[in-house]
Motif scaffolding. Structure first.
Motif, PDB file in Angstrom:
ATOM      1  N   GLY A  56       0.833  -1.204   0.000  1.00  0.00           N
ATOM      2  CA  GLY A  56       0.000   0.000   0.000  1.00  0.00           C
ATOM      3  C   GLY A  56       0.861   1.244   0.000  1.00  0.00           C
ATOM      4  O   GLY A  56       2.076   1.178  -0.221  1.00  0.00           O
ATOM      5  N   ASN A  57       0.250   2.360   0.260  1.00  0.00           N
ATOM      6  CA  ASN A  57       1.001   3.600   0.371  1.00  0.00           C
ATOM      7  C   ASN A  57       1.980   3.516   1.534  1.00  0.00           C
ATOM      8  O   ASN A  57       1.685   2.914   2.545  1.00  0.00           O
ATOM      9  N   GLU A 179       4.734   1.395 -10.563  1.00  0.00           N
ATOM     10  CA  GLU A 179       3.305   1.688 -10.635  1.00  0.00           C
ATOM     11  C   GLU A 179       2.814   1.924 -12.063  1.00  0.00           C
ATOM     12  O   GLU A 179       2.358   3.024 -12.394  1.00  0.00           O
ATOM     13  N   GLN A 211       0.304  -1.311  -6.695  1.00  0.00           N
ATOM     14  CA  GLN A 211      -0.714  -1.378  -5.638  1.00  0.00           C
ATOM     15  C   GLN A 211      -1.829  -2.330  -6.048  1.00  0.00           C
ATOM     16  O   GLN A 211      -2.535  -2.861  -5.214  1.00  0.00           O
ATOM     17  N   TYR A 250      -6.121  -6.795   0.003  1.00  0.00           N
ATOM     18  CA  TYR A 250      -6.026  -6.153  -1.313  1.00  0.00           C
ATOM     19  C   TYR A 250      -7.155  -6.499  -2.253  1.00  0.00           C
ATOM     20  O   TYR A 250      -7.535  -5.695  -3.093  1.00  0.00           O
TER      21      TYR A 250
END
Lengths: 253, 496
Positions: A56-57, A179, A211, A250
């Motif tokens: 994740g972030n 990404e 992600q 997720y």
């Protein structure tokens, strides 16, 4: 041809002969000032493999890429490329060893044409041969049509293709993707990953940082899951897709 | 749908076989060419024809036109302005490499120009008794300036943007200060003081260009020498621009990190750009010194730097045609504005052009013009009755414009104080007008325009040396508002 100082020895198409993986991160600790970002990270990419790194972030995905590229230096641990310890080597050396990256947000040279962008990707190979261009154009036919258009005027999906084509022009052994689904419409995300799969099938080892766990695990051989700088899961992509924790975190089911 | 958890559809092997829409074909991009061809009428035809001409064609046209200047006129002043413009073109050409291509903000650039001029002066004048042939001096000076540029860039190569600007500005000021005080320099205090640069007196009696026993003694000769050197430098820069190095500079300017990730030797590219730009400035300096036969430190100070930057920005940084156009427009404007009569035409022309562009629809424009004219004549009539001293002055420009102005604008006999006050009021009024919107702005525009004319006729016109800089600044602001990328600069396309 590159003329950039010391030459790098290259042995074989896919990694060194002794079976050493292409890229090995071993016990990496990376700090930003006092903040401990990567905590004892171990990761490897073998020749011809497609590995995805999920998280994740603020999980440390981008820092991992920066550590591989040498933009940040780890406090502990080693980075090995084809068996050679490059932990203290500059970015330029690692690029010449055969790493290429499709950066986050693509970072195209907007006021230059598609052709010029591709040419700059092959800077270390004298601007790229006819075959290099043809290889990229056969993967992305639309780039041939748009070759004399300014990269900044292309749509998001086309820009993603230019970014990938530019990285492939360097004939990398290992392609890093930061990404690739970012900023693309869902339909384009799927198409984008089809292209990644195609590039991988052409024999390029890849580390895809994402992600979007679902799509990336569907095409990957193996996967790692990062959370706050630690590896929490790793294994074959199929197994990870069935993993209960990952699904909860997720995949949302 | 992706991310929804359903099964991923089977992957087609080739993108063109996919039934899905082609990636990235959006409507705007797809119709780009068609839209361009739609440009009908004379403008469209001219634009399409011009696009077909290869770029060297334009340079050739410029070369022919420039070569004809001494043929069509024997006016020494015009040719001298032409020579100065060519020097500025050369300077802008060199700066274009550093700023336009490599994107390095070099504020010490004119120091290289001065270094070249002083280098030529020292090697070809009675100063040290050296009278080298031009064929020896120019290569030596050019190489030395390139090395100096390399040395300045060496400690600055890791600096970016503002920080590089500060360091190079410091270098430029250092050069001026050292040269200005160089009449008694000793090596670290160990030797007795030597006169190296002549200090504030400069270096006089510089030799003209000479080679093979001949020498250039006429202004025409220098004009052609400058033109030949400029064309040679233009050709060199054009070739580099078309090369991989040129494109690498542009990538570096656009995104230094991405360039580095592609394996480009970022630092070396910066050093080469700096040295190349400096070499062209040094070359320009030798021409300057040879024609003027004397050099002074003040010629290589910040004002020159600002003029060269104005040319580059106006023409469009990163464009060779822009270098030519920018230098031509700025230098010729500065010359034209030296004469009050010409400057007045430029001033009212600029006001009229701005009004036509900015005040719409035309009904408003007509109302503002009629209102301003009416206000002027009314004010004049009232003043003639109530304040006779206020209408006794003479406009600086004659002819139709002058006789019209005499009955319109107030011209006091002793305008200095009232002019100063009016100038401050004008600045405030302009600021005030820009904050207004709609009919209030149009209404406020009327007295502001009249005030501008009053200030121009009574105060600004008396001091052309200051006024011309103000006017060129205004021209720059107006043009850069209309075309932020410069006149012929390619549009900066930002990735969004």
């Amino acid at each position: 041809m590159s003329g950039t100082g010391d030459q790098v020895s290259t042995d074989g198409e896919h990694g060194s002969p002794n079976g050493e993986p292409l890229l090995v991160l071993e016990g990496i600790d990376t700090f930003y000032g006092p903040i401990h970002i990567l905590q004892g990270l171990n990761l490897e990419v073998r020749a011809g493999e497609l590995v995805c790194l999920l998280g994740g972030n603020a999980s440390g995905k981008s820092t991992t890429l920066k550590t591989i590229l040498g933009i940040v230096e780890p406090r502990n641990g080693t980075v090995r490329l084809e068996g050679e310890d490059v932990t203290r080597r500059p970015t330029s050396y690692r690029i010449r060893k055969g790493i290429a990256i499709v950066p986050e947000n693509r970072r195209l040279f907007a006021p230059m044409t598609v052709l010029e962008n591709l040419e700059m990707g092959a800077y270390l190979h004298g601007g790229g041969s006819k075959e290099d261009f043809e290889r990229v154009y056969s993967l992305f036919p639309v780039l041939y049509e748009r070759r004399s258009q300014l990269a900044g005027t292309l749509s998001g999906g086309e820009q993603q293709m230019v970014a990938m084509g530019r990285a492939l022009m360097a004939k990398p052994k290992l392609l890093l993707m930061d990404e690739p689904s970012m900023g693309l419409a869902p339909i384009l995300v799927e198409r984008s990953f089809e292209i990644i799969k195609q590039v991988h099938e052409a024999g390029v080892a890849m580390l895809v940082v994402e992600q979007n766990a679902n799509v990336s695990l569907s095409i990957a051989d193996r996967g790692y899951v990062l959370s706050t700088g630690r590896l929490v899961l790793e294994g074959k992509a199929d197994e990870l897709r069935e993993n209960e924790d990952l699904r909860k975190a997720y995949l949302g089911r | 749908m992706a991310g929804s958890g359903s099964d991923i559809p089977p992957v087609p092997t080739r993108p063109e076989q996919a039934p899905a829409p082609r990636i990235g074909v959006d409507e705007w991009v797809a119709t780009h060419e068609a839209r361009r061809d739609l440009g009908r009428g004379l403008v469209g035809v001219v634009r399409r024809e011009l696009e077909r001409v290869p770029r060297p064609g334009f340079y050739l046209a410029f070369a022919v036109a420039a070569a004809l200047l001494p043929v069509v006129t024997s006016n020494g002043y015009v040719i001298r302005v032409g020579f100065d413009t060519l020097l500025y073109m050369l300077l802008a050409l060199g700066l274009n490499i550093v700023v336009g291509y490599a994107g390095l903000l070099d504020l010490g650039y004119v120091a290289f120009y001065g270094f070249g001029a002083y280098g030529y002066a020292m090697l070809a004048s009675p100063k040290f008794g050296l009278h080298w042939s031009t064929l020896a001096v120019v290569p030596v000076v050019v190489v030395a300036t390139a090395i100096l540029g390399f040395l300045v860039a060496l400690p600055s190569r890791r600096l970016l943007g503002d920080y590089l600007a500060i360091v190079t500005l410091f270098f430029g000021q250092l050069f001026v200060t050292v040269v200005q005080n160089g009449q008694a320099m000793s090596f670290l205090g160990f030797t007795r003081p030597y006169d190296v640069t002549g200090g504030p007196n400069g270096i006089p009696d510089i030799d003209p260009f000479n080679a093979f026993g001949g020498r250039i003694s006429s202004l025409d000769g220098y004009y052609y020498a400058a033109l030949a050197i400029f064309l040679a430098a233009l050709a060199a820069v054009y070739l580099v621009d078309q090369s991989r190095t040129g494109r690498a500079w542009k990538s570096l300017r656009e995104d230094a990190l991405a360039a580095e990730l592609m394996g480009m030797p970022v630092n070396r590219l910066k050093l080469v750009a700096f040295a190349f730009g400096a070499a062209i400035a040094g070359l320009t300096g030798t021409l300057f010194a040879a024609l003027n036969t004397a050099v002074f430190a003040a010629d290589f100070d910040v004002p020159t730097l600002i003029i060269v930057y104005a040319m580059l920005i106006l023409g469009g940084a990163g464009s060779l045609g822009g270098v030519i156009l920018g230098a031509l427009i700025v230098n010729v404007s500065l010359e034209v504005l030296r004469t009050p009569g010409h400057a007045t035409w430029v001033f009212y022309g600029l006001l009229a052009a701005t009004l036509v562009v900015k005040v719409r629809p035309w009904r408003w424009l007509a109302a503002v013009v009629v209102g301003t004219a009416g206000l002027g004549f009314a004010a004049h009539a009232v003043a003639a009755a109530a304040w006779p001293r206020g209408v006794h002055g003479e406009p600086a420009v004659g002819g139709v414009l002058g006789s019209g102005l005499r009955h319109w604008v107030l011209l006091p006999t002793d305008p200095r104080t009232i002019g100063n006050v009016a100038f401050v009021c004008l600045v405030l009024a302009v600021l005030w007008v820009t904050t207004l919107r709609g009919w209030a702005q149009k209404l406020a525009l009327v007295p502001t325009l009249y005030l501008a004319a009053f200030v121009w006729e009574n105060r600004l016109i008396d001091e052309p040396s200051v006024t011309r800089l103000i006017l060129v600044g205004v021209i720059l602001i107006v043009l850069m508002n209309a075309r932020p990328q410069g006149l012929v600069g390619s549009a900066r396309v930002e990735i969004v």
